[in-house]
Design a protein around this motif. Sequence first.
Motif, PDB file in Angstrom:
ATOM      1  N   ALA A 140      86.976  67.298  40.183  1.00  0.00           N
ATOM      2  CA  ALA A 140      86.542  66.733  38.891  1.00  0.00           C
ATOM      3  C   ALA A 140      85.651  67.733  38.146  1.00  0.00           C
ATOM      4  O   ALA A 140      85.800  67.932  36.930  1.00  0.00           O
ATOM      5  CB  ALA A 140      85.809  65.422  39.115  1.00  0.00           C
ATOM      6  N   ALA A 141      84.740  68.380  38.868  1.00  0.00           N
ATOM      7  CA  ALA A 141      83.830  69.351  38.231  1.00  0.00           C
ATOM      8  C   ALA A 141      84.632  70.522  37.668  1.00  0.00           C
ATOM      9  O   ALA A 141      84.364  70.999  36.554  1.00  0.00           O
ATOM     10  CB  ALA A 141      82.792  69.847  39.243  1.00  0.00           C
ATOM     11  N   PHE A 142      85.614  70.988  38.424  1.00  0.00           N
ATOM     12  CA  PHE A 142      86.408  72.131  37.963  1.00  0.00           C
ATOM     13  C   PHE A 142      87.202  71.759  36.710  1.00  0.00           C
ATOM     14  O   PHE A 142      87.254  72.518  35.742  1.00  0.00           O
ATOM     15  CB  PHE A 142      87.330  72.638  39.078  1.00  0.00           C
ATOM     16  N   LYS A 143      87.824  70.581  36.732  1.00  0.00           N
ATOM     17  CA  LYS A 143      88.622  70.171  35.566  1.00  0.00           C
ATOM     18  C   LYS A 143      87.743  70.042  34.318  1.00  0.00           C
ATOM     19  O   LYS A 143      88.130  70.452  33.230  1.00  0.00           O
ATOM     20  CB  LYS A 143      89.351  68.854  35.864  1.00  0.00           C
ATOM     21  N   LYS A 144      86.543  69.476  34.499  1.00  0.00           N
ATOM     22  CA  LYS A 144      85.609  69.360  33.362  1.00  0.00           C
ATOM     23  C   LYS A 144      85.236  70.753  32.849  1.00  0.00           C
ATOM     24  O   LYS A 144      85.186  70.992  31.646  1.00  0.00           O
ATOM     25  CB  LYS A 144      84.299  68.688  33.827  1.00  0.00           C
ATOM     26  N   ALA A 145      84.970  71.670  33.777  1.00  0.00           N
ATOM     27  CA  ALA A 145      84.583  73.039  33.388  1.00  0.00           C
ATOM     28  C   ALA A 145      85.712  73.697  32.605  1.00  0.00           C
ATOM     29  O   ALA A 145      85.479  74.316  31.552  1.00  0.00           O
ATOM     30  CB  ALA A 145      84.242  73.863  34.634  1.00  0.00           C
ATOM     31  N   VAL A 146      86.946  73.536  33.080  1.00  0.00           N
ATOM     32  CA  VAL A 146      88.091  74.157  32.403  1.00  0.00           C
ATOM     33  C   VAL A 146      88.255  73.569  31.007  1.00  0.00           C
ATOM     34  O   VAL A 146      88.454  74.307  30.029  1.00  0.00           O
ATOM     35  CB  VAL A 146      89.387  73.997  33.242  1.00  0.00           C
ATOM     36  N   GLN A 147      88.146  72.237  30.894  1.00  0.00           N
ATOM     37  CA  GLN A 147      88.279  71.610  29.571  1.00  0.00           C
ATOM     38  C   GLN A 147      87.226  72.193  28.611  1.00  0.00           C
ATOM     39  O   GLN A 147      87.529  72.548  27.474  1.00  0.00           O
ATOM     40  CB  GLN A 147      88.126  70.089  29.685  1.00  0.00           C
ATOM     41  N   GLU A 148      85.984  72.318  29.091  1.00  0.00           N
ATOM     42  CA  GLU A 148      84.922  72.840  28.210  1.00  0.00           C
ATOM     43  C   GLU A 148      85.155  74.310  27.873  1.00  0.00           C
ATOM     44  O   GLU A 148      84.885  74.757  26.760  1.00  0.00           O
ATOM     45  CB  GLU A 148      83.544  72.618  28.848  1.00  0.00           C
ATOM     46  N   LEU A 149      85.678  75.076  28.819  1.00  0.00           N
ATOM     47  CA  LEU A 149      85.956  76.497  28.544  1.00  0.00           C
ATOM     48  C   LEU A 149      87.105  76.628  27.545  1.00  0.00           C
ATOM     49  O   LEU A 149      87.098  77.521  26.693  1.00  0.00           O
ATOM     50  CB  LEU A 149      86.274  77.238  29.857  1.00  0.00           C
ATOM     51  N   HIS A 185      75.976  69.553  37.520  1.00  0.00           N
ATOM     52  CA  HIS A 185      75.347  70.818  37.892  1.00  0.00           C
ATOM     53  C   HIS A 185      76.415  71.801  38.378  1.00  0.00           C
ATOM     54  O   HIS A 185      76.442  72.966  37.964  1.00  0.00           O
ATOM     55  CB  HIS A 185      74.305  70.546  38.983  1.00  0.00           C
ATOM     56  N   LEU A 186      77.338  71.296  39.192  1.00  0.00           N
ATOM     57  CA  LEU A 186      78.417  72.145  39.708  1.00  0.00           C
ATOM     58  C   LEU A 186      79.339  72.598  38.571  1.00  0.00           C
ATOM     59  O   LEU A 186      79.735  73.764  38.498  1.00  0.00           O
ATOM     60  CB  LEU A 186      79.216  71.371  40.775  1.00  0.00           C
ATOM     61  N   LYS A 187      79.629  71.686  37.665  1.00  0.00           N
ATOM     62  CA  LYS A 187      80.481  72.031  36.508  1.00  0.00           C
ATOM     63  C   LYS A 187      79.847  73.189  35.718  1.00  0.00           C
ATOM     64  O   LYS A 187      80.518  74.154  35.352  1.00  0.00           O
ATOM     65  CB  LYS A 187      80.637  70.781  35.624  1.00  0.00           C
ATOM     66  N   ASN A 188      78.534  73.106  35.512  1.00  0.00           N
ATOM     67  CA  ASN A 188      77.864  74.177  34.755  1.00  0.00           C
ATOM     68  C   ASN A 188      77.868  75.500  35.523  1.00  0.00           C
ATOM     69  O   ASN A 188      78.044  76.564  34.927  1.00  0.00           O
ATOM     70  CB  ASN A 188      76.425  73.763  34.399  1.00  0.00           C
ATOM     71  N   ILE A 200      80.170  76.451  37.611  1.00  0.00           N
ATOM     72  CA  ILE A 200      81.551  76.973  37.545  1.00  0.00           C
ATOM     73  C   ILE A 200      81.794  77.635  36.183  1.00  0.00           C
ATOM     74  O   ILE A 200      82.371  78.726  36.104  1.00  0.00           O
ATOM     75  CB  ILE A 200      82.578  75.845  37.821  1.00  0.00           C
ATOM     76  N   LYS A 201      81.330  76.996  35.127  1.00  0.00           N
ATOM     77  CA  LYS A 201      81.521  77.591  33.787  1.00  0.00           C
ATOM     78  C   LYS A 201      80.863  78.962  33.697  1.00  0.00           C
ATOM     79  O   LYS A 201      81.438  79.931  33.200  1.00  0.00           O
ATOM     80  CB  LYS A 201      80.903  76.672  32.724  1.00  0.00           C
ATOM     81  N   GLN A 202      79.625  79.038  34.195  1.00  0.00           N
ATOM     82  CA  GLN A 202      78.916  80.329  34.146  1.00  0.00           C
ATOM     83  C   GLN A 202      79.636  81.372  34.988  1.00  0.00           C
ATOM     84  O   GLN A 202      79.726  82.539  34.616  1.00  0.00           O
ATOM     85  CB  GLN A 202      77.488  80.161  34.662  1.00  0.00           C
ATOM     86  N   ALA A 203      80.151  80.947  36.144  1.00  0.00           N
ATOM     87  CA  ALA A 203      80.835  81.886  37.048  1.00  0.00           C
ATOM     88  C   ALA A 203      82.092  82.440  36.375  1.00  0.00           C
ATOM     89  O   ALA A 203      82.358  83.643  36.428  1.00  0.00           O
ATOM     90  CB  ALA A 203      81.192  81.190  38.356  1.00  0.00           C
ATOM     91  N   VAL A 204      82.863  81.577  35.739  1.00  0.00           N
ATOM     92  CA  VAL A 204      84.103  82.025  35.098  1.00  0.00           C
ATOM     93  C   VAL A 204      83.792  82.971  33.938  1.00  0.00           C
ATOM     94  O   VAL A 204      84.495  83.955  33.707  1.00  0.00           O
ATOM     95  CB  VAL A 204      84.946  80.801  34.631  1.00  0.00           C
ATOM     96  N   LYS A 205      82.707  82.696  33.223  1.00  0.00           N
ATOM     97  CA  LYS A 205      82.363  83.544  32.069  1.00  0.00           C
ATOM     98  C   LYS A 205      81.751  84.887  32.492  1.00  0.00           C
ATOM     99  O   LYS A 205      81.741  85.840  31.733  1.00  0.00           O
ATOM    100  CB  LYS A 205      81.375  82.803  31.166  1.00  0.00           C
TER     101      LYS A 205
END
Length: 283
Positions: free
Chosen positions: A27-36, A180-183, A185-190
């Motif tokens: 769920a955290a990963f999917k949220k991160a991808v949607q936001e990215l 927290h995990l979603k955030n 993941i977003k930072q890691a991908v960026k």
Amino acid sequence: MPAKKINLNTKAKNTWCPGCGNFTILAAFKKAVQELIDEGIKKENFVITSGIGCSSKIIDYINLNSFSALHGRPITSAEGIKMGNPNLKVVAFQGDGGCYNEGISHLIHAAKRNIDITVLIHNNRNFALTTGQFTATSPQGFVGKSTPEGSIEKPFNPLKLMLDSGATFIARGYSGKINHLKNLIKQAVKHQGFSFIDILQPCVSFFDTREFYNKKVSLVKNNKLSVKKQAQSLIEKWDYQKDNGQAKIPVGLFYKLKKSTYEKDLLKDLNPSKRDKIPQIKI
Ligand SMILES: Cc1ncc(C[n+]2csc(CCOP(=O)(O)OP(=O)(O)O)c2C)c(N)n1
Ligand code: SF4
């Protein structure tokens, strides 16, 4: 302006045990991808890889380009994909067994190269798909299929290994802290460089750590992200033993450094996926 909601679901039947920490990582990963995607990254520019294990099934449940590798090999696959097309955002998923046992040398070398990929480890601290053998991060005394009298080995700290290997983004997440995990993941991908998140993940069937983590996990901020000593001190606060008395388990981003990346150093501005730009070799 937010992009339209992307359907990242697939039709694959989910076979994880009810209550497994893998659900919230998904769920955290999917949220991160949607936001990215909302921030401008194209859906088709994501590629995800995984190996073998409960955790690695995650790629079946996400509607993105993906590659399923052998046990312990999703990092090498991710590296190859990145070198083939440096414009892609490549994320490798695997369990602690696959990464810290079978695939450990791939992890170290990818960190040393600072290749721009993201590695997300579902660290349930056992080989779960094969019903609970001990791994490199199981606590000493872990009772499982291969250690019926308790493991005699002490766990190692994968974040410490990453700091020494040259990773330029090092974090610990918890599947019980989804936003927290979603955030993270977003930072890691960026992040431009090798990014690594060790995600603490309870396995309700073979190592149920929910109560322990809910009590001990503590979200921390490191304001001096590029200072190795600060990162080291946060990383060493917990040694992956199950019980560490009163001490908390810090979770957050511990280290981040700007450094040139492997694919940039090697390829410069070349993109091998654009074949017309590949120099012809004269024999
Ligand atoms: C090289 C190799 N060794 C062992 C196996 C058997 N095997 C398949 S899944 C698995 C357990 C996976 O554990 P982990 O990587 O920790 O992921 P989890 O299931 O815990 O998410 C093992 C040992 C294999 N497929 N390949
Ligand atoms: S065995 Fe453990 S890791 Fe695998 S699905 Fe069940 S709870 Fe999750």
